[in-house]
Every structure is written in C-alpha cells, then in structure tokens.
Design a protein around this motif. Structure first.
Motif, PDB file in Angstrom:
ATOM      1  N   ALA A  29      36.357  29.669  54.202  1.00 55.71           N
ATOM      2  CA  ALA A  29      37.361  30.399  54.982  1.00 55.71           C
ATOM      3  C   ALA A  29      36.962  31.871  55.104  1.00 55.71           C
ATOM      4  N   GLY A  30      37.058  32.386  56.315  1.00 52.52           N
ATOM      5  CA  GLY A  30      36.767  33.791  56.546  1.00 52.52           C
ATOM      6  C   GLY A  30      35.293  34.122  56.711  1.00 52.52           C
ATOM      7  N   THR A  31      34.431  33.127  56.712  1.00 53.84           N
ATOM      8  CA  THR A  31      32.998  33.367  56.862  1.00 53.84           C
ATOM      9  C   THR A  31      32.665  33.751  58.302  1.00 53.84           C
ATOM     10  N   ARG A  32      31.817  34.737  58.453  1.00 53.39           N
ATOM     11  CA  ARG A  32      31.328  35.150  59.766  1.00 53.39           C
ATOM     12  C   ARG A  32      29.932  34.563  59.952  1.00 53.39           C
ATOM     13  N   VAL A  33      29.726  33.860  61.060  1.00 49.98           N
ATOM     14  CA  VAL A  33      28.500  33.095  61.269  1.00 49.98           C
ATOM     15  C   VAL A  33      27.736  33.619  62.481  1.00 49.98           C
ATOM     16  N   THR A  34      26.455  33.916  62.270  1.00 51.63           N
ATOM     17  CA  THR A  34      25.526  34.182  63.367  1.00 51.63           C
ATOM     18  C   THR A  34      24.552  33.024  63.435  1.00 51.63           C
ATOM     19  N   VAL A  35      24.408  32.429  64.613  1.00 51.29           N
ATOM     20  CA  VAL A  35      23.454  31.341  64.834  1.00 51.29           C
ATOM     21  C   VAL A  35      22.244  31.894  65.563  1.00 51.29           C
ATOM     22  N   LEU A  36      21.057  31.582  65.045  1.00 49.53           N
ATOM     23  CA  LEU A  36      19.804  31.885  65.725  1.00 49.53           C
ATOM     24  C   LEU A  36      19.146  30.564  66.086  1.00 49.53           C
ATOM     25  N   ASP A  37      18.926  30.331  67.378  1.00 50.15           N
ATOM     26  CA  ASP A  37      18.354  29.060  67.816  1.00 50.15           C
ATOM     27  C   ASP A  37      17.510  29.289  69.066  1.00 50.15           C
TER      28      ASP A  37
END
Length: 328
Positions: A29-37
């Motif tokens: 909960a509350g995690t900030r996610v950056t996706v690199l693809d």
C-alpha cells in the motif's frame, strides 16, 4: 516506497505492477511504481491498462541497456525489481545475441546505475533453467549453475553479475529463481497460452518429442507474492527459490489442456524435440518457506481453469499477438 520495475509491461512484471498498485501484495500500500520497458514483441501496454491512470504509476519507454535512460529512472528509487529479460528458449537457440545484450549487459547497466544512485534494494528475478537438468530430487540454492541453452546461460551470467556486485560493492542484492509460470496475460508463444488459443481456433498443438520433459508449475500471482516477500524481508546476497508445487510432464500438461478445452489427442501433433531440451527441473523451496513464510496458494487445477477461462474471454487481447507470431 518508490520502486523501479523493469520489464513491467511483460507477463510477470505487469502482474507485479497491477498487484502492487492495487495493494494486493503484503506491505505494498502506498508504493510508487515506475515501469521501464522497451516494449519488444512480448511487452504490451495493454497489460498495464488497468493502472494507466493510477496516481502512483509512471511509465518510461526505454531499454535497460541504455545507460542514460537507466540512470535517469534509477535516481531516487528505493528499490529495483528486475524482470526485464529475453526469455523464449527457442528464440535463443536461433539467435543468442539479443539474449546476451539484454540479459547480461542490460543487467550490468542496471547494477551500475543502482550503485551510483544509492538504490536500497535490488531484486533480480531469475529462473530454474540456470541449473540445467536434474534427474532426481531438487536443486537447493547452493546447487551450482550449469545452463544448457543460450537463454539459461545468459540468465546465469546475469545472476552471477548481480551476486558479484553484492560481494564486491556491497549492493543490497537478492536473487530469486522460479519454476514455470502460468496465468493471464502470458504471451501466446508459451506452452499453456499457445495450446489453449490453438485449440480455441480448432488448430493442432505441437508436443515436443515424447512429452516426457517435466516442469513444476507456478501461478503468476503466487510468484509475485513471493517476490514481494523477498523484496521486504529477504537477506542481502542470498538466492531464494520460488515454486508452485505441481510437477507435470509436458504430456500430462497437454492432457489437462485438451480436457479443459474439450479436445482430444487427435489435436496433438508430435514435433522434433528442441535442441538441448532439459528433461526435468525441480526447485527445493524450503528456504523461502522457513525464512519468509511463503507457500503457494493457487491450486493448479483452479489456476489452470481460471487461465483457460481468461483466454476464452479475452480474444481481443491475444488474437493480434498470435497473428504476429512467425510459424515455427
């Protein structure tokens, strides 16, 4: 927590991203996610459509082997969960160069950026295939790697690089090695979605050799839950095995898929066996069970039924992908 997820538009990575942003994983909960693809053939923006407008989600289109982009997205991250890899064994046998570039050099680029930018934890996601083949029993985390195929060799190289960075530079690295994954959003070149979608269209399914090759099957949601446990509680410098607890030969798996799709053995075409085809994989998961409390929760019968139902209901997702596959 701020985490960078590489390969987050792929099968397993997108499940991890959706589950993290949905608060479904322990402590997410509350995690900030950056996706690199890089969005190669198996990376699909549609896999992330459910979280595209989430306020804690950011997508970056880029290559893990590009040091400029990797340095930019790594800065300020608390952790990296590294899924990005070329994974298809048959493709690696035909042309191994891209596997070495992405799996080895890409991992090296990430490790250097993580060290330079002070990332707190780096979870490197790997595979049981790095061990080769085992006739009896199960590998432990202390078993030596002995890959037989270019894909597995490239992953083994990445594993060893990651562990070396922990030992020489003190980077907080944890390596996971999993058994065969299955579930929704899996690219339809893999055996379960390939067979299911072929059968939906009345097309035969290709069974390698005599079908004796044996694998353990792990539902993608169990895999992601285990990765989250390792991310939050795994010991730096350690390897953790993740398994599903259902070992089947390819012939046994084919029988279950035929039954699930209402088809008979007349829909099976025998094809020449893959070069260097490992006969059996098996992981001992005692370590992750005792240290982190992991147990697979999805019974294979339930997971397979749900997977078949998902592909039946989501033809618009997989049909364009199937049409782009080059016939083998």
């Amino acid at each position: 927590m701020r985490i960078l997820v590489t390969g987050g538009a792929g099968f397993i990575g997108s499940e991890f991203v959706r589950s993290t942003l949905g608060g479904e994983l322990p402590g997410s909960a509350g995690t900030r996610v950056t996706v690199l693809d890089r969005l190669t053939y198996s990376g699909n923006p549609a896999n992330l459509a459910a979280v595209a407008d989430h306020p804690d989600y950011r997508f970056v289109h880029g290559d893990i082997a590009d040091p400029v982009i990797v340095d930019e997205v790594t800065a300020g991250q608390d952790a990296i969960v590294h899924f990005a890899a070329e994974t298809h064994v048959d493709r690696s046998i035909v042309s191994a160069a891209e596997f070495v570039r992405t799996n080895v050099l890409g991992t090296q680029t990430l490790l250097e950026a993580a060290d330079r930018n002070g990332v707190g934890r780096f979870v490197h996601v790997s595979t049981d295939e790095v061990y080769g083949s085992i006739e009896h029993g199960s590998w432990t985390e202390r078993s030596p790697v002995a890959p037989n195929m270019p894909y597995a060799a490239a992953k083994a190289g990445a594993d060893l690089l990651a562990l070396a960075w922990h030992r020489t530079r003190g980077l907080d690295i944890v390596v996971t090695r999993c058994t065969n994954n299955y579930g929704h959003y899996q690219y339809p070149e893999k055996i379960i979605p390939l067979f299911v979608t072929n059968l939906f269209d009345g097309r035969p399914v290709p069974l390698y050799g005599d079908g004796r090759n044996s694998r353990d099957w792990l539902h993608v949601s169990d895999h992601c839950r285990a990765i989250q446990l390792v991310l939050r509680g795994g010991r730096a410098g350690e390897v953790y095995h993740i398994g599903g607890g259902t070992e089947l030969t390819n012939r046994e798996l084919t029988g279950r898929l035929l039954a699930a799709c209402g088809a008979g053995w007349d829909m099976v075409t025998r094809v020449p066996d893959r070069q260097g085809h490992d006969l059996r994989y098996s992981l001992d998961i005692t370590k992750i069970r005792e240290e982190l409390g992991y147990e697979p929760r999805v019974a294979f019968e339930d997971g397979l039924a749900a997977t078949v139902a998902w592909y039946r209901a989501n033809r618009p997702w997989w049909e364009p992908l199937k049409s782009a596959l080059v016939p083998s």
